[in-house]
Design a protein around this motif. Structure first.
Motif, PDB file in Angstrom:
ATOM      1  N   ARG A  97       0.832  -1.213   0.000  1.00 28.26           N
ATOM      2  CA  ARG A  97       0.000   0.000   0.000  1.00 28.26           C
ATOM      3  C   ARG A  97       0.856   1.247   0.000  1.00 28.26           C
ATOM      4  NH1 ARG A  97      -3.295  -3.198   3.297  1.00 28.26           N
ATOM      5  NH2 ARG A  97      -4.933  -3.991   1.960  1.00 28.26           N
ATOM      6  N   ARG A  98       1.979   1.221   0.725  1.00 27.59           N
ATOM      7  CA  ARG A  98       2.829   2.415   0.797  1.00 27.59           C
ATOM      8  C   ARG A  98       3.766   2.519  -0.405  1.00 27.59           C
ATOM      9  NH1 ARG A  98       6.842   1.789   5.357  1.00 27.59           N
ATOM     10  NH2 ARG A  98       7.858   0.626   3.677  1.00 27.59           N
ATOM     11  N   ASP A  99       4.346   1.389  -0.833  1.00 30.30           N
ATOM     12  CA  ASP A  99       5.466   1.430  -1.774  1.00 30.30           C
ATOM     13  C   ASP A  99       5.122   0.983  -3.187  1.00 30.30           C
ATOM     14  OD1 ASP A  99       6.981   2.096   0.490  1.00 30.30           O
ATOM     15  OD2 ASP A  99       7.346  -0.015   0.935  1.00 30.30           O
ATOM     16  N   GLY A 100       4.026   0.246  -3.374  1.00 31.42           N
ATOM     17  CA  GLY A 100       3.706  -0.287  -4.700  1.00 31.42           C
ATOM     18  C   GLY A 100       4.871  -1.124  -5.199  1.00 31.42           C
ATOM     19  N   SER A 101       5.351  -0.848  -6.418  1.00 23.27           N
ATOM     20  CA  SER A 101       6.504  -1.605  -6.904  1.00 23.27           C
ATOM     21  C   SER A 101       7.725  -0.703  -7.017  1.00 23.27           C
ATOM     22  CB  SER A 101       6.185  -2.268  -8.235  1.00 23.27           C
ATOM     23  OG  SER A 101       5.848  -1.277  -9.164  1.00 23.27           O
ATOM     24  N   CYS A 102       7.734   0.411  -6.287  1.00 26.49           N
ATOM     25  CA  CYS A 102       8.866   1.349  -6.294  1.00 26.49           C
ATOM     26  C   CYS A 102       9.270   1.687  -7.732  1.00 26.49           C
ATOM     27  CB  CYS A 102      10.050   0.788  -5.503  1.00 26.49           C
ATOM     28  SG  CYS A 102       9.679   0.617  -3.749  1.00 26.49           S
ATOM     29  N   TRP A 104       9.402   4.368  -9.270  1.00 25.44           N
ATOM     30  CA  TRP A 104      10.214   5.578  -9.429  1.00 25.44           C
ATOM     31  C   TRP A 104      11.718   5.265  -9.377  1.00 25.44           C
ATOM     32  CZ3 TRP A 104       7.036   4.541  -5.252  1.00 25.44           C
ATOM     33  CH2 TRP A 104       7.703   4.163  -4.086  1.00 25.44           C
ATOM     34  N   SER A 105      12.085   4.104  -8.797  1.00 21.08           N
ATOM     35  CA  SER A 105      13.504   3.755  -8.777  1.00 21.08           C
ATOM     36  C   SER A 105      13.733   2.398  -9.440  1.00 21.08           C
ATOM     37  CB  SER A 105      14.051   3.777  -7.348  1.00 21.08           C
ATOM     38  OG  SER A 105      13.238   2.958  -6.517  1.00 21.08           O
ATOM     39  N   HIS A 107      11.865  -0.212  -9.810  1.00 23.77           N
ATOM     40  CA  HIS A 107      11.356  -1.378  -9.080  1.00 23.77           C
ATOM     41  C   HIS A 107      12.301  -1.898  -8.014  1.00 23.77           C
ATOM     42  CE1 HIS A 107       7.990  -1.329 -11.810  1.00 23.77           C
ATOM     43  NE2 HIS A 107       8.877  -1.135 -12.766  1.00 23.77           N
ATOM     44  N   VAL A 108      13.247  -1.053  -7.608  1.00 22.54           N
ATOM     45  CA  VAL A 108      14.084  -1.404  -6.459  1.00 22.54           C
ATOM     46  C   VAL A 108      13.759  -0.394  -5.360  1.00 22.54           C
ATOM     47  CG1 VAL A 108      16.410  -1.845  -5.613  1.00 22.54           C
ATOM     48  CG2 VAL A 108      15.897  -2.146  -8.045  1.00 22.54           C
ATOM     49  N   CYS A 109      13.232  -0.877  -4.256  1.00 20.65           N
ATOM     50  CA  CYS A 109      12.944   0.005  -3.130  1.00 20.65           C
ATOM     51  C   CYS A 109      14.258   0.185  -2.372  1.00 20.65           C
ATOM     52  CB  CYS A 109      11.883  -0.613  -2.226  1.00 20.65           C
ATOM     53  SG  CYS A 109      10.389  -1.128  -3.096  1.00 20.65           S
ATOM     54  N   LEU A 110      14.847   1.366  -2.505  1.00 23.68           N
ATOM     55  CA  LEU A 110      16.187   1.627  -1.961  1.00 23.68           C
ATOM     56  C   LEU A 110      16.067   2.307  -0.613  1.00 23.68           C
ATOM     57  CD1 LEU A 110      17.776   3.158  -5.184  1.00 23.68           C
ATOM     58  CD2 LEU A 110      18.369   0.954  -4.170  1.00 23.68           C
ATOM     59  N   TRP A 111      16.523   1.635   0.436  1.00 22.72           N
ATOM     60  CA  TRP A 111      16.441   2.187   1.787  1.00 22.72           C
ATOM     61  C   TRP A 111      17.822   2.449   2.346  1.00 22.72           C
ATOM     62  CZ3 TRP A 111      11.992   3.648   4.074  1.00 22.72           C
ATOM     63  CH2 TRP A 111      10.790   3.125   3.564  1.00 22.72           C
ATOM     64  N   ARG A 112      17.974   3.592   3.002  1.00 20.27           N
ATOM     65  CA  ARG A 112      19.209   3.898   3.725  1.00 20.27           C
ATOM     66  C   ARG A 112      18.846   4.004   5.193  1.00 20.27           C
ATOM     67  NH1 ARG A 112      21.267   8.195  -0.556  1.00 20.27           N
ATOM     68  NH2 ARG A 112      21.394   6.683  -2.248  1.00 20.27           N
ATOM     69  N   VAL A 113      19.516   3.199   5.996  1.00 14.85           N
ATOM     70  CA  VAL A 113      19.160   3.151   7.408  1.00 14.85           C
ATOM     71  C   VAL A 113      20.039   4.099   8.206  1.00 14.85           C
ATOM     72  CG1 VAL A 113      18.990   1.673   9.432  1.00 14.85           C
ATOM     73  CG2 VAL A 113      18.311   0.808   7.179  1.00 14.85           C
ATOM     74  N   THR A 114      19.394   5.064   8.851  1.00 13.49           N
ATOM     75  CA  THR A 114      20.092   6.020   9.717  1.00 13.49           C
ATOM     76  C   THR A 114      19.600   5.781  11.154  1.00 13.49           C
ATOM     77  OG1 THR A 114      18.458   7.806   9.771  1.00 13.49           O
ATOM     78  CG2 THR A 114      19.845   7.670   7.791  1.00 13.49           C
ATOM     79  N   PRO A 115      20.277   6.306  12.169  1.00  7.52           N
ATOM     80  CA  PRO A 115      19.822   6.090  13.545  1.00  7.52           C
ATOM     81  C   PRO A 115      18.410   6.635  13.776  1.00  7.52           C
ATOM     82  CG  PRO A 115      22.052   6.968  13.531  1.00  7.52           C
ATOM     83  CD  PRO A 115      21.553   7.046  12.119  1.00  7.52           C
ATOM     84  N   GLU A 116      18.017   7.686  13.068  1.00  7.27           N
ATOM     85  CA  GLU A 116      16.712   8.319  13.279  1.00  7.27           C
ATOM     86  C   GLU A 116      15.594   7.538  12.604  1.00  7.27           C
ATOM     87  OE1 GLU A 116      19.445  10.149  12.073  1.00  7.27           O
ATOM     88  OE2 GLU A 116      19.903  10.650  14.162  1.00  7.27           O
ATOM     89  N   GLY A 117      15.943   6.734  11.605  1.00 10.11           N
ATOM     90  CA  GLY A 117      14.925   5.978  10.886  1.00 10.11           C
ATOM     91  C   GLY A 117      15.389   5.668   9.482  1.00 10.11           C
ATOM     92  N   PRO A 118      14.637   4.824   8.764  1.00  8.98           N
ATOM     93  CA  PRO A 118      15.005   4.479   7.398  1.00  8.98           C
ATOM     94  C   PRO A 118      14.507   5.539   6.411  1.00  8.98           C
ATOM     95  CG  PRO A 118      13.551   2.835   8.404  1.00  8.98           C
ATOM     96  CD  PRO A 118      13.475   4.067   9.230  1.00  8.98           C
ATOM     97  N   ASN A 123      13.943   9.560  -5.800  1.00 13.43           N
ATOM     98  CA  ASN A 123      14.332  10.092  -7.110  1.00 13.43           C
ATOM     99  C   ASN A 123      15.790   9.712  -7.360  1.00 13.43           C
ATOM    100  OD1 ASN A 123      15.096  11.620  -9.328  1.00 13.43           O
ATOM    101  ND2 ASN A 123      13.823  13.384  -8.729  1.00 13.43           N
ATOM    102  N   LEU A 124      15.987   8.821  -8.342  1.00 12.92           N
ATOM    103  CA  LEU A 124      17.334   8.316  -8.607  1.00 12.92           C
ATOM    104  C   LEU A 124      18.253   9.381  -9.174  1.00 12.92           C
ATOM    105  CD1 LEU A 124      16.876   4.780 -10.183  1.00 12.92           C
ATOM    106  CD2 LEU A 124      17.844   5.377  -7.960  1.00 12.92           C
ATOM    107  N   SER A 125      17.692  10.420  -9.839  1.00 11.55           N
ATOM    108  CA  SER A 125      18.596  11.359 -10.493  1.00 11.55           C
ATOM    109  C   SER A 125      19.154  12.390  -9.524  1.00 11.55           C
ATOM    110  CB  SER A 125      17.967  12.005 -11.726  1.00 11.55           C
ATOM    111  OG  SER A 125      16.654  12.364 -11.466  1.00 11.55           O
ATOM    112  N   ASN A 126      18.529  12.575  -8.344  1.00 10.45           N
ATOM    113  CA  ASN A 126      19.153  13.485  -7.375  1.00 10.45           C
ATOM    114  C   ASN A 126      19.237  12.886  -5.968  1.00 10.45           C
ATOM    115  OD1 ASN A 126      16.562  13.586  -6.545  1.00 10.45           O
ATOM    116  ND2 ASN A 126      16.232  15.753  -6.938  1.00 10.45           N
ATOM    117  N   ASN A 127      18.948  11.577  -5.863  1.00  2.00           N
ATOM    118  CA  ASN A 127      19.026  10.876  -4.573  1.00  2.00           C
ATOM    119  C   ASN A 127      18.144  11.499  -3.492  1.00  2.00           C
ATOM    120  OD1 ASN A 127      20.633   8.736  -5.262  1.00  2.00           O
ATOM    121  ND2 ASN A 127      22.550   9.754  -4.716  1.00  2.00           N
TER     122      ASN A 127
END
Ligand SMILES: *[C@@H]1O[C@H](CO)[C@@H](O)[C@H](O)[C@H]1NC(C)=O
Ligand SMILES: *[C@@H]1O[C@H](CO)[C@@H](O)[C@H](O)[C@H]1NC(C)=O
Length: 137
Positions: A97-102, A104-105, A107-118, A123-127
């Motif tokens: 429901r939240r991500d669909g098939s990603c 915009w990137s 079809h790879v849901c790209l997550w970066r995990v930081t201490p505050e949250g993921p 947007n792949l062209s400006n990260n």
């Protein structure tokens, strides 16, 4: 008439095989990257109702990726624990429901995990990312 019958006998199963092939190609990927400070390792352990993907330890900027086909009713959900020294946090890393098939990137849901949250790359062209809070326990 005979050739029409013959054609539908050949074409319908062929269409079906093609559909199944296309659907199994259409896998969604989730990639999780350790973006914690101070060179800390991140231990990621994700599960869905059907699958337990096991624990994976990531060094700084290392990634872990898994792929799956979202189910047709759109209820696919993967939740993860994310642990680093003296911290354990939880997050639904994939929700149809939240991500669909990603899309915009690619079809790879790209997550970066930081201490505050993921944070998910939107947007792949400006990260550009959108950050979420950890799940309340
Ligand atoms: C993604 O970033 C590029 C470069 O900054 C921008 O031109 C484009 O409009 C952005 N796309 C979306 C969907 O925000
Ligand atoms: C986006 O981030 C990735 C991974 O950190 C990096 O390799 C890439 O160069 C970045 N792209 C842009 C446009 O900043």
């Amino acid at each position: 008439m005979a050739s029409l019958v013959f054609r539908s006998f050949v074409f319908l199963p062929m269409m079906f095989v093609l559909m199944v092939l296309t659907m199994s190609e259409a896998k969604t990927h989730v990639r999780i990257t350790n973006d914690l400070p101070n060179n800390m390792d991140l231990t990621v352990h994700c599960k869905s109702r059907e699958d337990n993907l096991g624990a994976h330890v990531l060094s700084y900027l290392d990634s872990y990726e898994f792929r799956f086909n979202p189910n047709i009713v759109g209820s696919t959900l993967f939740y993860c624990s994310m642990a680093w020294p003296s911290h354990t946090r939880y997050f639904n890393i994939y929700s149809f429901r939240r991500d669909g098939s990603c899309e915009w990137s690619k079809h790879v849901c790209l997550w970066r995990v930081t201490p505050e949250g993921p944070c998910i790359v939107k947007n792949l062209s400006n990260n550009q990312t959108v950050c979420y809070n950890w799940k309340k326990e």
